[in-house]
Scaffold this motif. Structure first.
Motif, PDB file in Angstrom:
ATOM      1  N   GLU A   1      33.830  29.328  43.824  1.00  0.00           N
ATOM      2  CA  GLU A   1      32.690  28.413  43.884  1.00  0.00           C
ATOM      3  C   GLU A   1      32.721  27.391  42.740  1.00  0.00           C
ATOM      4  O   GLU A   1      32.003  26.376  42.788  1.00  0.00           O
ATOM      5  CB  GLU A   1      31.376  29.207  43.882  1.00  0.00           C
ATOM      6  CG  GLU A   1      30.928  29.768  42.529  1.00  0.00           C
ATOM      7  CD  GLU A   1      31.603  31.089  42.127  1.00  0.00           C
ATOM      8  OE1 GLU A   1      32.607  31.468  42.772  1.00  0.00           O
ATOM      9  OE2 GLU A   1      31.133  31.730  41.168  1.00  0.00           O
ATOM     10  N   LEU A   2      33.522  27.633  41.712  1.00  0.00           N
ATOM     11  CA  LEU A   2      33.610  26.691  40.592  1.00  0.00           C
ATOM     12  C   LEU A   2      34.534  25.526  40.958  1.00  0.00           C
ATOM     13  O   LEU A   2      35.428  25.660  41.792  1.00  0.00           O
ATOM     14  CB  LEU A   2      34.119  27.403  39.332  1.00  0.00           C
ATOM     15  CG  LEU A   2      33.211  28.527  38.808  1.00  0.00           C
ATOM     16  CD1 LEU A   2      33.878  29.235  37.634  1.00  0.00           C
ATOM     17  CD2 LEU A   2      31.848  27.974  38.378  1.00  0.00           C
ATOM     18  N   ILE A   3      34.279  24.374  40.315  1.00  0.00           N
ATOM     19  CA  ILE A   3      35.118  23.194  40.557  1.00  0.00           C
ATOM     20  C   ILE A   3      35.991  23.006  39.319  1.00  0.00           C
ATOM     21  O   ILE A   3      35.480  22.763  38.223  1.00  0.00           O
ATOM     22  CB  ILE A   3      34.248  21.953  40.818  1.00  0.00           C
ATOM     23  CG1 ILE A   3      33.414  22.185  42.078  1.00  0.00           C
ATOM     24  CG2 ILE A   3      35.107  20.697  40.961  1.00  0.00           C
ATOM     25  CD1 ILE A   3      32.184  21.322  42.143  1.00  0.00           C
ATOM     26  N   CYS A   4      37.294  23.178  39.498  1.00  0.00           N
ATOM     27  CA  CYS A   4      38.206  23.249  38.361  1.00  0.00           C
ATOM     28  C   CYS A   4      39.019  21.965  38.236  1.00  0.00           C
ATOM     29  O   CYS A   4      39.696  21.554  39.175  1.00  0.00           O
ATOM     30  CB  CYS A   4      39.136  24.453  38.509  1.00  0.00           C
ATOM     31  SG  CYS A   4      38.207  26.003  38.531  1.00  0.00           S
ATOM     32  N   ILE A   5      38.918  21.363  37.042  1.00  0.00           N
ATOM     33  CA  ILE A   5      39.647  20.117  36.761  1.00  0.00           C
ATOM     34  C   ILE A   5      40.651  20.397  35.648  1.00  0.00           C
ATOM     35  O   ILE A   5      40.273  20.830  34.563  1.00  0.00           O
ATOM     36  CB  ILE A   5      38.684  19.002  36.298  1.00  0.00           C
ATOM     37  CG1 ILE A   5      37.568  18.774  37.329  1.00  0.00           C
ATOM     38  CG2 ILE A   5      39.460  17.710  36.004  1.00  0.00           C
ATOM     39  CD1 ILE A   5      36.460  17.837  36.841  1.00  0.00           C
ATOM     40  N   ALA A   6      41.923  20.161  35.930  1.00  0.00           N
ATOM     41  CA  ALA A   6      42.970  20.320  34.918  1.00  0.00           C
ATOM     42  C   ALA A   6      43.390  18.937  34.437  1.00  0.00           C
ATOM     43  O   ALA A   6      43.884  18.135  35.233  1.00  0.00           O
ATOM     44  CB  ALA A   6      44.159  21.074  35.513  1.00  0.00           C
TER      45      ALA A   6
ATOM     46  N   ILE B   1      42.376  22.980  43.441  1.00  0.00           N
ATOM     47  CA  ILE B   1      41.980  22.476  42.122  1.00  0.00           C
ATOM     48  C   ILE B   1      42.290  20.987  42.058  1.00  0.00           C
ATOM     49  O   ILE B   1      42.983  20.454  42.924  1.00  0.00           O
ATOM     50  CB  ILE B   1      42.720  23.211  40.972  1.00  0.00           C
ATOM     51  CG1 ILE B   1      44.241  23.007  41.069  1.00  0.00           C
ATOM     52  CG2 ILE B   1      42.386  24.703  40.971  1.00  0.00           C
ATOM     53  CD1 ILE B   1      45.019  23.521  39.873  1.00  0.00           C
ATOM     54  N   THR B   2      41.754  20.322  41.033  1.00  0.00           N
ATOM     55  CA  THR B   2      41.999  18.895  40.854  1.00  0.00           C
ATOM     56  C   THR B   2      42.764  18.685  39.553  1.00  0.00           C
ATOM     57  O   THR B   2      42.280  19.075  38.489  1.00  0.00           O
ATOM     58  CB  THR B   2      40.662  18.118  40.813  1.00  0.00           C
ATOM     59  OG1 THR B   2      39.984  18.345  42.049  1.00  0.00           O
ATOM     60  CG2 THR B   2      40.907  16.632  40.608  1.00  0.00           C
TER      61      THR B   2
END
Lengths: 255, 366
Positions: free
Chosen positions: A87-92, A117-118
């Motif tokens: 449910e988390l939105i992960c930005i690398a 992921i983004t």
């Protein structure tokens, strides 16, 4: 028309001015990223990860939960978070050294697995934090500390084409684009689409942003813009390379 | 979806790798990240078969760097994540585990030692003691349990999750290829039915509320600008670590009082040591054994007192002095003579230990 605030709401005001050098491109990319997060209203769900290299200076940049990792390893850390908490939105967020060299296996494998992921990658054509060495993205003939006579592609290869590689191996559902700090409206749009793609659970999202490093380029303001517009844009095509629903379509360059 | 992994205690006869998978389930681990390397593969094999039945997940990553870093991400999101590896995989694992050390991440890693250096054998050794206790570019702020039996593999894998989440230092279960691959009887149990409370996990990131409004953003780093800043952070971790050593350090010993020779071994080699000591004692020879269960932190006061009690110490290991360095450093200043039996990458029988002890004590078999 609604005016954007001077600073995105998702920025941490108490850590500004930021830690990047004057003229650095990171601040501009992160402004676009902050605006994209603001517009989508996802600050409660975002985990922002930054790499080693200059990107690490953003470890307290946002009003977002943040993890600063090792060189090239932000992709697997964000993969781990996303797999454990979808449910988390992960930005690398990383540089070209982290994404295209020391961590390229993680980039390739996360694309291949279509991790939701983004990845946002700043391309400034060299390793900046360590003092300006050659990167996979260094232009032919460009002088760096490890190519003092200019990069010879016969010896060290041509500039690494990141989004082209990612789109070549990505499957349907992926979003792949290359923007530039010289067109921030477009870059913000790409970043927003990349985040929406993750929110919708379509697939891997990747945005490369052409960036600037006047400190290591040893350029003044006008030379910096000229290097981006004339030199970098000549080697790195901006535009969307893959959008969900586009299948295996051709590159659609802007303009 | 099945809820309780083990309803009631039951005897089982299985390989060590299978034991680890069951123990991780019993400890309520939620996600495993792994990469194939012998001899730990079957941990993944059993986990991938069992996990979906209990709503748990697995990801096979591109390498051990990724497995370790993804496990770090998993624990940061508040899930009990773990990994397992061996040999050259353990070398790669040191990079993520050094980040875990710096950021106090409760990553659990099971190491099934194989021969070294380099690719060497896929079979067995005790040559990953240096790497597991002190690997990485830091001070070894980690906990390492060295198991000797399948029952211990089960007990200490469960314990490793509790230790990691309670103290927030990366925690290792150090087994080996023999333990991984051989079958042995043990009792599987639900830890809570035995009164072992499972430590609840808490998220580092992705907590409730809006960052910057309801709570400060949770921001974690492993980079420091100033020497003094790093020194302060690190010394605070060192103090935390040193404070918990008395609670953490574990050992097993018998017959120390009046013994002339103490035989020291860890892991599966301890079984040969204990057997040899029992045989020698039956013959009236004054020997005892001492086994450090935790290799980090080492039970230093107990080792020091052992070295004050006996005249001679024999250190036995399937490595060329990795345990011996730890032990000799711990007993520095004591008068006991140090003797060794080193067989790097090779198993050790009780007969060999007995023969070496007789040689040291000049009590040959007649």
């Amino acid at each position: 028309m609604q005016l954007q605030p001077a600073m995105p709401r998702s920025w941490r005001v108490d850590t500004k001015p930021h830690k990047f050098c004057p003229g650095c491109g990171h601040g501009l990319i992160l402004k676009c990223l902050g605006q994209a997060v603001d517009e989508l209203g996802i600050e409660d769900r975002v985990v922002y990860g930054c790499d080693i290299g200059c990107s690490l200076l953003s470890w307290d940049f946002f009003n977002l939960d943040t993890v600063q990792t090792h060189h090239g390893r932000t992709t697997p850390v964000m993969t781990g978070i996303k797999r454990a908490r979808p449910e988390l939105i992960c930005i690398a967020y990383m540089g070209d050294g982290g994404g295209y060299s020391i961590g390229v296996q993680h980039l390739v494998s996360s694309v291949h697995r279509n991790e939701k992921i983004t990845v946002v990658l700043a391309n400034n054509t060299q390793y900046a934090m360590t003092g300006g060495q050659m990167a996979p993205t260094t232009l032919p003939g460009q002088k760096t500390e490890t190519t003092p006579y200019g990069r010879d592609p016969e010896v060290t290869g041509f500039p690494f084409q990141g989004p082209e590689m990612v789109s070549a191996i990505a499957r349907e559902g992926a979003y792949v684009a290359r923007g530039s700090i010289s067109n921030m409206r477009q870059l913000t749009g790409y970043l927003k689409k990349a985040l929406v793609n993750q929110i919708e659970g379509n697939g891997f999202s990747f945005v490369e942003a052409l960036s600037a490093c006047p400190t290591n380029w040893r350029t003044n303001a006008s030379e910096t813009w000229s290097f981006i517009d004339k030199e970098m844009h000549g080697h790195f095509k901006t535009g969307e390379f893959k959008t969900p629903g586009s299948g295996q379509g051709e590159v659609r360059a802007d303009e | 979806m099945l809820q309780k992994v083990i309803q009631e205690e039951k005897r089982a006869f299985m390989t060590g790798n299978e034991v680890v998978a069951w123990a991780a389930l019993a400890a309520r681990a939620e996600i495993m990240f792994g990469y194939p390397i012998t001899p730990q593969n079957e941990i993944m094999h059993y986990w991938t078969r069992l996990a979906p039945k209990y709503g748990k997940s697995f990801l096979q990553t591109e390498d051990e760097l990724s497995a370790g870093f993804a496990a770090a991400g998993g624990v940061m999101s508040g899930r009990k994540a773990f990994t397992a590896t061996a040999g050259t995989g353990n070398i790669l694992m040191q990079e993520p585990l050094s980040m875990a050390e710096m950021m106090r991440l409760p990553v659990v890693a099971v190491i099934q030692q194989r021969g070294g250096p380099s690719t060497a054998t896929v079979i067995y050794s005790q040559q990953e003691v240096n790497l597991t206790t002190m690997g990485g570019n830091g001070e070894g702020l980690r906990i390492v349990y060295s198991t000797a039996t399948h029952q211990e593999l089960y007990d200490y894998t469960i314990k490793a999750f509790n230790t990691a989440w309670k103290y927030r230092f990366p925690t290792f279960v150090l087994g080996d290829g023999y333990q991984a691959k051989m079958r042995e009887p043990l009792t599987l149990y639900d830890p809570e039915a035995r009164g072992i409370q499972l430590v609840e996990q808490e998220p580092f990131v992705g907590q409730k509320g809006s960052p910057g409004k309801d709570r400060p953003p949770a921001q974690y780093r492993n980079t420091y600008n100033l020497e003094e800043e790093l020194f302060e952070k690190l010394m605070s971790d060192v103090r935390d670590y040193e404070k918990i050593i008395p609670e953490l350090a574990e050992f097993q010993s018998s017959g120390v009082e009046g013994a002339e020779l103490a035989i020291v071994g860890h892991g599966v080699v301890f079984r040969a040591v204990r057997e040899a000591v029992n045989v020698l004692r039956e013959q009236g020879i004054k020997v005892c054994y001492f086994r450090p269960v935790t290799l980090r932190p080492l039970p230093v006061p107990q080792l020091k007192s052992l070295a004050g009690e006996v005249k001679k110490i024999l250190i036995v290991e399937s490595a060329y002095g990795q345990l011996a360095r730890l032990v000799t450093e711990a007993v520095y200043g004591a008068n006991a003579e140090i003797h060794t039996l080193f067989k790097p990458g090779v198993g050790i029988t009780s007969g060999e230990v007995e023969a070496r002890a007789r040689e040291i004590l000049q009590k040959p078999l007649h």
